[in-house]
Design an enzyme around this catalytic site. Structure first.
Site, PDB file in Angstrom:
ATOM      1  N   GLU A 168      -3.940   0.012   7.914  1.00  0.00           N
ATOM      2  CA  GLU A 168      -2.809   0.383   8.775  1.00  0.00           C
ATOM      3  C   GLU A 168      -3.007  -0.189  10.160  1.00  0.00           C
ATOM      4  O   GLU A 168      -4.131  -0.187  10.684  1.00  0.00           O
ATOM      5  CB  GLU A 168      -2.678   1.911   8.944  1.00  0.00           C
ATOM      6  CG  GLU A 168      -2.048   2.629   7.796  1.00  0.00           C
ATOM      7  CD  GLU A 168      -1.953   4.137   8.031  1.00  0.00           C
ATOM      8  OE1 GLU A 168      -1.844   4.570   9.196  1.00  0.00           O
ATOM      9  OE2 GLU A 168      -2.007   4.867   7.033  1.00  0.00           O
ATOM     10  N   TYR A 182      -5.022   1.574  15.621  1.00  0.00           N
ATOM     11  CA  TYR A 182      -3.769   1.417  16.358  1.00  0.00           C
ATOM     12  C   TYR A 182      -3.943   1.028  17.806  1.00  0.00           C
ATOM     13  O   TYR A 182      -3.096   0.372  18.383  1.00  0.00           O
ATOM     14  CB  TYR A 182      -2.964   2.738  16.300  1.00  0.00           C
ATOM     15  CG  TYR A 182      -2.337   2.985  14.953  1.00  0.00           C
ATOM     16  CD1 TYR A 182      -3.042   3.617  13.930  1.00  0.00           C
ATOM     17  CD2 TYR A 182      -1.040   2.563  14.683  1.00  0.00           C
ATOM     18  CE1 TYR A 182      -2.466   3.823  12.687  1.00  0.00           C
ATOM     19  CE2 TYR A 182      -0.448   2.764  13.444  1.00  0.00           C
ATOM     20  CZ  TYR A 182      -1.162   3.392  12.449  1.00  0.00           C
ATOM     21  OH  TYR A 182      -0.582   3.582  11.223  1.00  0.00           O
ATOM     22  N   ARG A 239       0.847  -1.192   0.000  1.00  0.00           N
ATOM     23  CA  ARG A 239       0.000   0.000   0.000  1.00  0.00           C
ATOM     24  C   ARG A 239       0.883   1.244   0.000  1.00  0.00           C
ATOM     25  O   ARG A 239       1.700   1.423   0.907  1.00  0.00           O
ATOM     26  CB  ARG A 239      -0.905   0.014   1.241  1.00  0.00           C
ATOM     27  CG  ARG A 239      -1.738   1.271   1.309  1.00  0.00           C
ATOM     28  CD  ARG A 239      -2.630   1.381   2.546  1.00  0.00           C
ATOM     29  NE  ARG A 239      -3.234   2.711   2.538  1.00  0.00           N
ATOM     30  CZ  ARG A 239      -3.319   3.527   3.572  1.00  0.00           C
ATOM     31  NH1 ARG A 239      -2.873   3.164   4.762  1.00  0.00           N
ATOM     32  NH2 ARG A 239      -3.849   4.725   3.446  1.00  0.00           N
ATOM     33  N   HIS A 268      -3.059  11.040   0.580  1.00  0.00           N
ATOM     34  CA  HIS A 268      -2.579  10.830   1.944  1.00  0.00           C
ATOM     35  C   HIS A 268      -1.986  12.155   2.435  1.00  0.00           C
ATOM     36  O   HIS A 268      -0.785  12.272   2.665  1.00  0.00           O
ATOM     37  CB  HIS A 268      -1.556   9.690   1.980  1.00  0.00           C
ATOM     38  CG  HIS A 268      -1.373   9.060   3.342  1.00  0.00           C
ATOM     39  ND1 HIS A 268      -1.551   7.720   3.580  1.00  0.00           N
ATOM     40  CD2 HIS A 268      -1.043   9.600   4.538  1.00  0.00           C
ATOM     41  CE1 HIS A 268      -1.318   7.453   4.876  1.00  0.00           C
ATOM     42  NE2 HIS A 268      -1.010   8.595   5.474  1.00  0.00           N
TER      43      HIS A 268
HETATM   44  C1  PNW Z   1      -1.842   7.478  10.671  1.00  0.00           C
HETATM   45  N1  PNW Z   1      -3.828   9.925  16.355  1.00  0.00           N
HETATM   46  O1  PNW Z   1      -2.015   8.697  11.299  1.00  0.00           O
HETATM   47  C2  PNW Z   1      -1.419   7.843   9.267  1.00  0.00           C
HETATM   48  O2  PNW Z   1      -2.246   7.340   8.260  1.00  0.00           O
HETATM   49  C3  PNW Z   1       0.027   7.581   8.967  1.00  0.00           C
HETATM   50  O3  PNW Z   1       0.432   8.416   7.917  1.00  0.00           O
HETATM   51  C4  PNW Z   1       0.848   7.755  10.224  1.00  0.00           C
HETATM   52  O4  PNW Z   1       2.213   7.712   9.984  1.00  0.00           O
HETATM   53  C5  PNW Z   1       0.407   6.674  11.180  1.00  0.00           C
HETATM   54  O5  PNW Z   1      -0.979   6.706  11.425  1.00  0.00           O
HETATM   55  C6  PNW Z   1       1.134   6.693  12.515  1.00  0.00           C
HETATM   56  O6  PNW Z   1       0.850   7.874  13.211  1.00  0.00           O
HETATM   57  C7  PNW Z   1      -2.454   8.911  12.572  1.00  0.00           C
HETATM   58  O7  PNW Z   1      -3.400  10.991  16.875  1.00  0.00           O
HETATM   59  C8  PNW Z   1      -1.992  10.055  13.199  1.00  0.00           C
HETATM   60  O8  PNW Z   1      -4.673   9.202  16.918  1.00  0.00           O
HETATM   61  C9  PNW Z   1      -2.454  10.400  14.443  1.00  0.00           C
HETATM   62  C10 PNW Z   1      -3.371   9.586  15.069  1.00  0.00           C
HETATM   63  C11 PNW Z   1      -3.835   8.433  14.442  1.00  0.00           C
HETATM   64  C12 PNW Z   1      -3.367   8.107  13.201  1.00  0.00           C
END
Ligand code: PNW
Length: 485
Positions: A375, A311, A80, A126
């Site tokens: 992701e 995440y 991806r 993105h």
């Molecule tokens: C994602 N939060 O972003 C993005 O899609 C990626 O580009 C990034 O590198 C990755 O997660 C890791 O951070 C996020 O604050 C950024 O909850 C911030 C958050 C969640 C996802």
């Protein structure tokens, strides 16, 4: 054997790693690329933790063949990545010239992926909006212009790459685009009501307007694809939303049962169900933009699958005035003072795999769409300050992926959730937005002095796990053997 219930993922399950153009490419002034809103934003004082920008990143515009070798060595089925709009149309607009050198770069990448048997999974946006559109008319705030310009850009990508790309993502994380870009002002273009961060902006209205316009741009691009390209090209199109699971903080009534809804539903409900969620309408009243009947018709059902970036899991309590979280408060600290999981390098992330399985179940029940996990990953604490050899033993990240892969498998084989793919974030350490290069999410370590890549233990774990847990493709073995009479 036909009725044997499998304990593995189906043989056509896609897995691999994810990246994004601005986070890896560098070469920002090469081959006719125009500036994106992250170019100057990341150079302004105080916008990134280490004061560094994306001019070099992991140098992947030049080293893309090395990245490809890495993917091959990992044995992935899919990769991806995202296309930088300002490489395709440097100024961004529908009447601006197309840059053949930019087209050639992605075209080569796609051809070479396919030649190595790797399926491209392509994000159109993105976060790197062409600066030209921000300057010309305020970018995502301007519905009339931006929707048309985005659809035009998407059309060029379908025309030029769609004979080879069968998996399209219109957007990555509209919630981050709107809330971090126009609410907290920590992402480009950095607008906010916080006058210490930004001379102008209105946190109470702009994020909702931007989110609304992103939904429309997604929906009209998806409509175009499905009407004019899908049949001939045979691909699919969807959007990727971010969302994390939330558990009630304790068993008191204030413990919000609606915890995980805020970031999840704002975008998913309109796109999959055809309306904004009730709580959002109540909370925002006239500040929430409305769709016309015609727009709603285009928006509803505009994503053919659920692209999910997730995440972590939060503990959640009613109260507070954070509208972006639906006026609930998040914590990782349980009432007894213990932590939900291992803390990552960034404040918003702890390792708690059971939440991942619950989220997959929740989304599948609510929307009934095939899910691609686009992701999922972890940043190890202090990894950036360790010598390379030590950073490669990334035990906390291995533990994280042990948990999420096993939750993934349970969700598929025990719960019957229709999950078609999984992409770990990220193929390698890279430009982590406002964190600069301080926070590392890669399964591959990047030495930013030499740009050398070193596989971490987590890379080995993820690759081995998918090799062991996907059904073997017997048809391809028999296809190689003698054919039946
Ligand atoms: C994602 N939060 O972003 C993005 O899609 C990626 O580009 C990034 O590198 C990755 O997660 C890791 O951070 C996020 O604050 C950024 O909850 C911030 C958050 C969640 C996802």
């Amino acid at each position: 054997m036909a009725n044997k219930i499998s304990s593995r993922l189906p043989k056509d399950f896609l897995w691999g790693f994810a990246t994004a153009s601005f986070q890896i490419e560098g070469s920002t002034q090469v081959d006719g690329r125009g500036k994106s809103i992250w170019d100057d934003f990341s150079k302004k004082p105080g916008k990134t933790l280490d004061g560094r920008d994306g001019d070099v990143a992991t140098d992947s515009y030049r080293l893309w063949k090395d990245d490809l070798d890495l993917l091959v060595s990992y044995g992935v089925k899919s990769y991806r990545f995202s296309i930088a709009w300002s490489r395709i149309i440097p100024l961004g607009g529908r009447n601006d010239p197309v840059n053949e050198a930019g087209i050639r770069f992605y075209s080569n990448l796609i051809d070479n992926l396919l030649a190595r048997g790797i399926i491209p999974f392509v994000t159109l946006y993105h976060w790197d909006l062409p600066q030209g559109l921000e300057d010309r008319y305020g970018g995502w705030l301007n519905k009339e212009e931006i929707v048309k310009d985005y659809v035009n850009y998407a059309k060029i990508c379908f025309e030029r790459f769609g004979n080879r790309v069968k998996n399209w993502l219109t957007f990555n994380e509209p919630w981050c685009i709107s809330v971090h870009g126009y609410g907290h002002g920590v992402f480009a273009p950095g607008r906010s009501s916080d006058r210490t961060r930004c001379p102008e902006g209105d946190t109470s209205t702009e994020p909702w307007l931007v989110g609304h316009n992103v939904i429309l741009a997604h929906a009209y691009a998806s409509k175009l694809y499905r009407e004019e390209f899908k049949q001939a090209q045979g691909g699919q199109i969807g959007i990727t939303l971010n969302g994390d699971w939330a558990l009630p903080y304790d068993d008191s009534p204030e413990s919000a049962s609606r915890g995980s809804d805020a970031d999840l539903l704002t975008f998913a409900d309109p796109i999959y169900l055809g309306h904004y969620p009730e709580y959002l309408k109540e909370m925002l009243g006239s500040r929430l933009p409305t769709f016309t009947a015609e727009e709603l018709h285009v928006v509803k059902g505009s994503s053919e699958f659920y692209g999910m970036n997730t995440y972590t899991t939060n503990l959640c309590m009613a109260g507070g005035d954070n509208e972006f979280q639906g006026k609930v408060k998040y914590t990782f600290t349980r009432p007894d003072g213990t932590q939900l999981g291992t803390q990552a390098h960034c404040a918003w992330l702890q390792d708690y795999a059971p939440g991942f399985r619950q989220l997959l179940n929740y989304l599948y029940k609510r929307y009934r769409k095939p899910i691609y996990v686009t992701e999922n990953g972890f940043a190890v604490k202090d990894e950036n300050n360790k010598p390379v050899e030590e950073a490669l033993s990334d035990y906390d990240r291995v533990h994280y992926f042990q948990g999420t892969t096993s939750s993934l498998l349970s969700a598929v084989v025990e719960d019957g959730v229709d999950i078609r793919g999984y992409f770990a974030w990220s193929l390698m350490d890279n430009f982590e937005w406002a964190d600069g290069y301080v926070t590392r999410f890669g399964v591959t370590y990047v030495d930013y002095e030499t740009q050398k890549r070193y596989p971490k233990d987590s890379a080995r774990f993820v690759c081995q796990w998918f090799k062991e847990n996907i059904e073997k493709d017997e048809s391809s073995e028999s296809a190689a053997g003698p054919s039946a009479p």
